[in-house]
Motif scaffolding. Structure first.
Motif, PDB file in Angstrom:
ATOM      1  N   ASP A   1       3.204   2.620  -8.376  1.00  0.00           N
ATOM      2  CA  ASP A   1       3.003   4.068  -8.333  1.00  0.00           C
ATOM      3  C   ASP A   1       4.314   4.746  -8.698  1.00  0.00           C
ATOM      4  N   GLU A   2       4.216   5.946  -9.200  1.00  0.00           N
ATOM      5  CA  GLU A   2       5.405   6.743  -9.493  1.00  0.00           C
ATOM      6  C   GLU A   2       6.225   6.880  -8.219  1.00  0.00           C
ATOM      7  N   GLY A   3       7.528   6.676  -8.333  1.00  0.00           N
ATOM      8  CA  GLY A   3       8.405   6.789  -7.169  1.00  0.00           C
ATOM      9  C   GLY A   3       8.591   5.475  -6.430  1.00  0.00           C
ATOM     10  N   SER A   4       7.835   4.450  -6.792  1.00  0.00           N
ATOM     11  CA  SER A   4       8.033   3.138  -6.176  1.00  0.00           C
ATOM     12  C   SER A   4       9.263   2.505  -6.795  1.00  0.00           C
ATOM     13  N   GLU A   5      10.119   1.986  -5.968  1.00  0.00           N
ATOM     14  CA  GLU A   5      11.318   1.369  -6.511  1.00  0.00           C
ATOM     15  C   GLU A   5      11.770   0.231  -5.609  1.00  0.00           C
ATOM     16  N   ILE A   6      12.479  -0.682  -6.204  1.00  0.00           N
ATOM     17  CA  ILE A   6      13.045  -1.792  -5.447  1.00  0.00           C
ATOM     18  C   ILE A   6      14.445  -1.401  -5.009  1.00  0.00           C
ATOM     19  N   VAL A   7      14.832  -1.831  -3.813  1.00  0.00           N
ATOM     20  CA  VAL A   7      16.156  -1.533  -3.275  1.00  0.00           C
ATOM     21  C   VAL A   7      16.822  -2.852  -2.942  1.00  0.00           C
ATOM     22  N   PHE A   8      18.054  -3.009  -3.381  1.00  0.00           N
ATOM     23  CA  PHE A   8      18.823  -4.204  -3.098  1.00  0.00           C
ATOM     24  C   PHE A   8      19.923  -3.875  -2.094  1.00  0.00           C
TER      25      PHE A   8
ATOM     26  N   GLU B   1       0.838  -1.195   0.000  1.00  0.00           N
ATOM     27  CA  GLU B   1       0.000   0.000   0.000  1.00  0.00           C
ATOM     28  C   GLU B   1       0.875   1.249   0.000  1.00  0.00           C
ATOM     29  N   PRO B   2       0.333   2.413  -0.405  1.00  0.00           N
ATOM     30  CA  PRO B   2       1.114   3.659  -0.343  1.00  0.00           C
ATOM     31  C   PRO B   2       1.671   3.883   1.069  1.00  0.00           C
ATOM     32  N   ASN B   3       2.911   4.343   1.138  1.00  0.00           N
ATOM     33  CA  ASN B   3       3.626   4.607   2.396  1.00  0.00           C
ATOM     34  C   ASN B   3       3.923   3.347   3.204  1.00  0.00           C
ATOM     35  N   HIS B   4       3.843   2.185   2.592  1.00  0.00           N
ATOM     36  CA  HIS B   4       4.218   0.923   3.220  1.00  0.00           C
ATOM     37  C   HIS B   4       5.430   0.373   2.488  1.00  0.00           C
ATOM     38  N   GLN B   5       6.017  -0.700   3.016  1.00  0.00           N
ATOM     39  CA  GLN B   5       7.205  -1.259   2.373  1.00  0.00           C
ATOM     40  C   GLN B   5       7.392  -2.721   2.730  1.00  0.00           C
ATOM     41  N   SER B   6       8.163  -3.388   1.904  1.00  0.00           N
ATOM     42  CA  SER B   6       8.581  -4.753   2.206  1.00  0.00           C
ATOM     43  C   SER B   6       9.827  -4.673   3.074  1.00  0.00           C
ATOM     44  N   HIS B   7      10.031  -5.667   3.878  1.00  0.00           N
ATOM     45  CA  HIS B   7      11.231  -5.699   4.715  1.00  0.00           C
ATOM     46  C   HIS B   7      12.381  -6.336   3.928  1.00  0.00           C
ATOM     47  N   TYR B   8      13.610  -6.013   4.313  1.00  0.00           N
ATOM     48  CA  TYR B   8      14.763  -6.663   3.702  1.00  0.00           C
ATOM     49  C   TYR B   8      14.709  -8.143   4.024  1.00  0.00           C
ATOM     50  N   HIS B   9      15.001  -8.940   3.041  1.00  0.00           N
ATOM     51  CA  HIS B   9      14.960 -10.381   3.239  1.00  0.00           C
ATOM     52  C   HIS B   9      15.850 -11.067   2.213  1.00  0.00           C
ATOM     53  N   ARG B  10      16.112 -12.326   2.425  1.00  0.00           N
ATOM     54  CA  ARG B  10      16.906 -13.143   1.504  1.00  0.00           C
ATOM     55  C   ARG B  10      16.021 -14.213   0.897  1.00  0.00           C
TER      56      ARG B  10
END
Length: 133
Positions: free
Chosen positions: A120-127, A96-105
């Motif tokens: 949504d615009e501005g949503s991105e994945i981080v490694f 959802e907007p303003n939510h996130q997945s936690h770092y995981h393996r």
């Protein structure tokens, strides 16, 4: 002298050529899935469905076939690996907007993949490099 990247990481991006009608069906099927919080300790955690073979379900089979075809093209033609790879598990997450997945393996796999159905615009994945942990 030769430099050998002993613990290199390979990253590949691709776009799938899904026609509009099939993509609309996939989006609707994803919306109809049941989701639960991925991390109950975090109020801003993404949601995850409880089926871990989602790409084998009839409504997602086309998507699974296309992802596997793309991956096999990458491994065969770019990495020069000849192997009969299979997708061992697959699931959906909903953030959802303003939510996130936690770092995981992703243990027990050589490769992992992500397919965005809707962002949504501005949503991105981080490694993060977790190699030393």
């Amino acid at each position: 002298m030769e430099i050998i990247p002993l613990y290199s990481k390979v990253f590949c991006t691709d776009s799938l050529d899904i026609n509009e009608e099939d993509f609309t069906d996939i989006k609707q099927a994803a919306k109809n899935c049941d989701y639960k919080k991925a991390n109950f300790e975090d109020d801003k955690s993404s949601l995850v469905n409880q089926e871990f073979d989602i790409l084998n379900k009839p409504q997602f089979k086309l998507l699974g076939d296309m992802i596997l075809k793309s991956f096999k093209n990458f491994t065969t033609h770019k990495l020069k690996i000849s192997n009969d790879f299979k997708i061992s598990s697959s699931w959906l997450t909903k953030t959802e907007p303003n939510h996130q997945s936690h770092y995981h393996r992703h243990y027990n796999c050589f490769y992992s993949g992500v397919f965005y159905i809707d962002t949504d615009e501005g949503s991105e994945i981080v490694f993060d490099n977790m190699a030393d942990e």
